[in-house]
Design a protein around this motif. Sequence first.
Motif, PDB file in Angstrom:
ATOM      1  N   LEU A 102      74.581  60.567  -1.821  1.00  0.00           N
ATOM      2  CA  LEU A 102      74.422  61.966  -1.647  1.00  0.00           C
ATOM      3  C   LEU A 102      72.908  62.496  -1.345  1.00  0.00           C
ATOM      4  CD1 LEU A 102      75.787  64.569  -2.183  1.00  0.00           C
ATOM      5  CD2 LEU A 102      75.355  64.295  -4.512  1.00  0.00           C
ATOM      6  N   ALA A 103      72.182  61.978  -1.923  1.00  0.00           N
ATOM      7  CA  ALA A 103      70.780  62.566  -1.768  1.00  0.00           C
ATOM      8  C   ALA A 103      70.334  62.225  -0.205  1.00  0.00           C
ATOM      9  CB  ALA A 103      69.798  61.958  -2.577  1.00  0.00           C
ATOM     10  N   LEU A 104      70.655  60.911   0.407  1.00  0.00           N
ATOM     11  CA  LEU A 104      70.355  60.786   1.664  1.00  0.00           C
ATOM     12  C   LEU A 104      71.214  61.751   2.625  1.00  0.00           C
ATOM     13  CD1 LEU A 104      69.288  58.818   3.688  1.00  0.00           C
ATOM     14  CD2 LEU A 104      71.428  57.580   3.607  1.00  0.00           C
ATOM     15  N   VAL A 105      72.424  61.744   2.589  1.00  0.00           N
ATOM     16  CA  VAL A 105      72.873  62.750   3.371  1.00  0.00           C
ATOM     17  C   VAL A 105      72.602  64.616   3.267  1.00  0.00           C
ATOM     18  CG1 VAL A 105      75.256  64.075   3.731  1.00  0.00           C
ATOM     19  CG2 VAL A 105      75.154  61.581   3.154  1.00  0.00           C
ATOM     20  N   ARG A 106      72.199  64.680   2.059  1.00  0.00           N
ATOM     21  CA  ARG A 106      71.596  66.110   1.779  1.00  0.00           C
ATOM     22  C   ARG A 106      70.010  66.319   2.402  1.00  0.00           C
ATOM     23  NH1 ARG A 106      71.473  66.995  -4.585  1.00  0.00           N
ATOM     24  NH2 ARG A 106      73.494  67.612  -5.099  1.00  0.00           N
ATOM     25  N   ILE A 107      69.421  65.429   2.355  1.00  0.00           N
ATOM     26  CA  ILE A 107      68.024  65.436   3.179  1.00  0.00           C
ATOM     27  C   ILE A 107      68.162  65.116   4.564  1.00  0.00           C
ATOM     28  CG2 ILE A 107      65.879  64.117   3.244  1.00  0.00           C
ATOM     29  CD1 ILE A 107      66.015  63.264   0.428  1.00  0.00           C
ATOM     30  N   VAL A 108      69.043  64.395   5.208  1.00  0.00           N
ATOM     31  CA  VAL A 108      68.976  64.246   6.461  1.00  0.00           C
ATOM     32  C   VAL A 108      69.796  65.588   7.082  1.00  0.00           C
ATOM     33  CG1 VAL A 108      70.302  63.074   8.321  1.00  0.00           C
ATOM     34  CG2 VAL A 108      69.541  61.713   6.701  1.00  0.00           C
ATOM     35  N   ALA A 109      70.727  66.139   6.345  1.00  0.00           N
ATOM     36  CA  ALA A 109      71.182  67.484   6.770  1.00  0.00           C
ATOM     37  C   ALA A 109      70.133  68.447   6.922  1.00  0.00           C
ATOM     38  CB  ALA A 109      72.259  67.726   6.026  1.00  0.00           C
TER      39      ALA A 109
END
Length: 266
Positions: A102-109
């Motif tokens: 979840l943190a990975l997708v958030r930061i990339v977005a």
Amino acid sequence: SPIHRLDPRAKLLGGLLLVLAIALAGSLLEALLGLALVLVLARLARVPARYLWRGVRLALPVLLLVLGLSLLFRGWQEPSGGVFLEWGWLRFTRFSVWITLLALVRIVALLFLTSLLTLTSTTTELTHGLERLLDPFRRLGLPSHELALVNMIALRFVPTLAEEMERIMKAQASRGADFTRKFYRPDKAARAYLPLIVPLFVNSLRRAEELVAAMEARCYLGGEGRTRFVVLEGGMVDVLAVLVCLAYFLASFWIPWPSLMRLLLG
């Protein structure tokens, strides 16, 4: 493109709403939808994916470090059930893997969104848009023009400082300094990069003093009583863009994303 032609105020408001929606996403499905929406906007803006990836590539070492620490130390927050691997103090659980993804997708977005905003707007447009958005707060004593000016100066100084850093590195390398070595101890790394940091700070302060002298020589008095050469005029397309971003922001709170994700997964 339609994204380039949007009013900078609409871009800033819409970007702020999307940033809040993505940052507050509590479900992996919601974060993936936010990432998909950013990619759709990039497609509308005709911005190649490799340009968006540049922002992620620069932050990749720090991103991998934060995600690795989250994966390692979040495992003990799930005391029972869903343990994938446990060896000594290392514990990989369902919760740690989920929160890391979840943190990975958030930061990339978020990185894609900020890159898209800067790639489709000039620094001057963002400055004028920010100043106009902060104008209503002048009655409360908020210096909107000065804040917008500081923002513009900070953005314009980034490439200047990057060039200055490259020049200092070449000068130090010509004197025998080696910046290609990897240092695993923070004290050694700080001692090795001290010949770069000190000249960079000194040159930054010197440039700031020169900028202040140039502004005073041109009789800069702040935002009170100043007229505008660039007058922003929004249209229905800008209002529609902000309403779409507002609808997505409100839907991120009203839709039960965890239940919807469990329903989709069967």
